[in-house]
Scaffold this motif. Structure first.
Motif, PDB file in Angstrom:
ATOM      1  N   LYS A 100      69.336  42.985  30.419  1.00 48.04           N
ATOM      2  CA  LYS A 100      68.300  43.021  31.438  1.00 48.04           C
ATOM      3  C   LYS A 100      68.940  43.549  32.710  1.00 48.04           C
ATOM      4  O   LYS A 100      70.095  43.212  33.017  1.00 48.04           O
ATOM      5  CB  LYS A 100      67.737  41.617  31.693  1.00 48.04           C
ATOM      6  N   SER A 118      51.145  47.801  32.222  1.00 42.76           N
ATOM      7  CA  SER A 118      51.482  46.785  31.229  1.00 42.76           C
ATOM      8  C   SER A 118      50.233  46.257  30.531  1.00 42.76           C
ATOM      9  O   SER A 118      49.206  46.019  31.175  1.00 42.76           O
ATOM     10  CB  SER A 118      52.221  45.623  31.882  1.00 42.76           C
ATOM     11  N   TYR A 161      56.325  48.082  26.081  1.00 44.72           N
ATOM     12  CA  TYR A 161      57.478  48.849  26.540  1.00 44.72           C
ATOM     13  C   TYR A 161      58.677  48.612  25.619  1.00 44.72           C
ATOM     14  O   TYR A 161      59.446  49.532  25.330  1.00 44.72           O
ATOM     15  CB  TYR A 161      57.880  48.428  27.956  1.00 44.72           C
ATOM     16  N   GLN A 162      58.837  47.374  25.181  1.00 43.00           N
ATOM     17  CA  GLN A 162      59.992  47.000  24.378  1.00 43.00           C
ATOM     18  C   GLN A 162      59.954  47.601  22.977  1.00 43.00           C
ATOM     19  O   GLN A 162      60.984  48.089  22.476  1.00 43.00           O
ATOM     20  CB  GLN A 162      60.048  45.465  24.265  1.00 43.00           C
ATOM     21  N   ARG A 165      57.576  51.968  22.885  1.00 43.25           N
ATOM     22  CA  ARG A 165      57.895  53.120  23.726  1.00 43.25           C
ATOM     23  C   ARG A 165      59.183  53.819  23.296  1.00 43.25           C
ATOM     24  O   ARG A 165      59.707  54.659  24.005  1.00 43.25           O
ATOM     25  CB  ARG A 165      58.000  52.678  25.195  1.00 43.25           C
ATOM     26  N   TRP A 169      65.392  48.050  23.421  1.00 45.66           N
ATOM     27  CA  TRP A 169      64.498  47.041  23.982  1.00 45.66           C
ATOM     28  C   TRP A 169      64.542  47.005  25.511  1.00 45.66           C
ATOM     29  O   TRP A 169      63.651  46.442  26.143  1.00 45.66           O
ATOM     30  CB  TRP A 169      64.916  45.656  23.476  1.00 45.66           C
ATOM     31  N   ASP A 170      65.578  47.561  26.113  1.00 43.36           N
ATOM     32  CA  ASP A 170      65.862  47.314  27.526  1.00 43.36           C
ATOM     33  C   ASP A 170      64.694  47.646  28.451  1.00 43.36           C
ATOM     34  O   ASP A 170      64.465  46.950  29.450  1.00 43.36           O
ATOM     35  CB  ASP A 170      67.098  48.113  27.962  1.00 43.36           C
ATOM     36  N   LYS A 171      63.944  48.709  28.152  1.00 42.61           N
ATOM     37  CA  LYS A 171      62.895  49.127  29.082  1.00 42.61           C
ATOM     38  C   LYS A 171      61.765  48.097  29.174  1.00 42.61           C
ATOM     39  O   LYS A 171      61.038  48.076  30.163  1.00 42.61           O
ATOM     40  CB  LYS A 171      62.348  50.505  28.704  1.00 42.61           C
ATOM     41  N   GLY A 172      61.622  47.248  28.173  1.00 35.67           N
ATOM     42  CA  GLY A 172      60.617  46.193  28.236  1.00 35.67           C
ATOM     43  C   GLY A 172      61.160  44.873  28.727  1.00 35.67           C
ATOM     44  O   GLY A 172      60.426  43.884  28.819  1.00 35.67           O
ATOM     45  N   CYS A 175      62.245  44.900  33.746  1.00 30.98           N
ATOM     46  CA  CYS A 175      61.341  45.203  34.864  1.00 30.98           C
ATOM     47  C   CYS A 175      61.596  44.238  36.019  1.00 30.98           C
ATOM     48  O   CYS A 175      62.078  43.117  35.829  1.00 30.98           O
ATOM     49  CB  CYS A 175      59.888  45.083  34.403  1.00 30.98           C
TER      50      CYS A 175
END
Length: 280
Positions: A100, A118, A161-162, A165, A169-172, A175
């Motif tokens: 994260k 979201s 997002y996780q 996309r 997983w990081d982009k979800g 945030c």
């Protein structure tokens, strides 16, 4: 010992919670609760203080993240056998690692913001490990001596997002505001066995997660040892260790956060959090 950071965001002061539950200011003893002040010798010095000689903090100040200047915010996925089952996944043969962004870190009762676009923002109550001394290539037996303590973390996650996309997983997970940490950093000696702690999370008063660290697959000592084979863990680094069942994605039908919702969560011995959810 329960260490805290109190005050407005970006200007938090160090403190501790005494035996009577009173917040005491530590500004005259240490500059902050960070990796630089989590060495065993410093923790021993703080534990030896007569807390009654420390200034009591008036009122109910905001509590910040219980550790400041975090270098790495590492997370473990699918680490509870019952949570893996609810998502239809099998328990992985090795820990699933993701990160994260440290910019996601907020105080335990700060506002959580649903990012623009979201549709599937979710919750996860998790046990956090706080590293106290540098760990590199340490064994599982050696790992506990590198743990300063534990804390409560809400691993807020945007599932679209996780998982939808593409990529990691990081982009979800990273945030802004997706990492409430605290209220306290509880030293390892006070926590005792971290693998037998009740944990829960509710949304608008409805309890969704009601579990225990007992169903954690990869335990804290193993995780510290495992991660230290890939990177040096530095003082003040956070490791979020996974969540029990009851996440929004696992409901039938799924339930996700919306503006106006209130999350409350807690872990035995580690305190409670409360976050209002708003749209970004």
């Amino acid at each position: 010992m329960k260490l805290v950071r109190h005050g407005e965001a970006g200007r938090e002061r160090p403190g501790l919670i005494d035996a009577a539950g009173v917040l005491r200011d530590l500004s005259g003893v240490i500059p902050d609760v960070t990796g630089a002040t989590l060495a065993p010798a410093t923790l021993e010095r703080l534990a030896a203080l007569d807390s009654q000689t420390l200034p009591a903090v008036d009122g109910s100040p905001r509590l910040g993240p219980c550790v400041g200047q975090v270098g790495k915010f590492l997370c473990i996925g699918l680490n509870y056998s019952d949570h893996a089952a609810e998502t239809g996944a099998s328990v992985p043969p090795e820990p699933v690692l993701f990160t994260k962004a440290t910019s996601a870190i907020i105080g335990p009762n700060d506002t959580v913001r649903i990012p623009r676009g979201s549709t599937k923002t979710d919750w996860e109550v998790e046990l956090g490990i706080v590293i106290g001394t540098a760990a590199k290539y340490v064994s599982e037996d050696e790992a506990p001596q590198h743990i300063a303590g534990y804390c409560l973390i809400n691993d807020v996650s945007e599932r679209a997002y996780q998982l939808e996309r593409h990529g990691t997983w990081d982009k979800g997970k990273g945030c802004d505001t997706f990492g409430p940490v605290g209220p306290w950093l509880v030293t390892a000696d006070e926590v005792g066995d971290p693998t037998a702690l009740a944990m829960w999370l509710a949304v608008n008063g409805r309890r969704f997660q009601d579990g225990s660290t007992a169903t954690m697959v990869y335990k804290p000592a193993f995780l510290v040892s495992y991660l230290s084979q890939f990177m040096t863990l530095h003082p003040g680094d956070l490791i979020s260790t996974g969540t029990p069942p009851g996440v929004g994605m696992g409901q039938k039908p799924p339930v996700y956060l919306k503006a106006g919702d209130v999350m409350t969560l807690g872990i035995e011995k580690l305190g409670e959090q409360r976050q209002q959810v708003v749209a970004d």
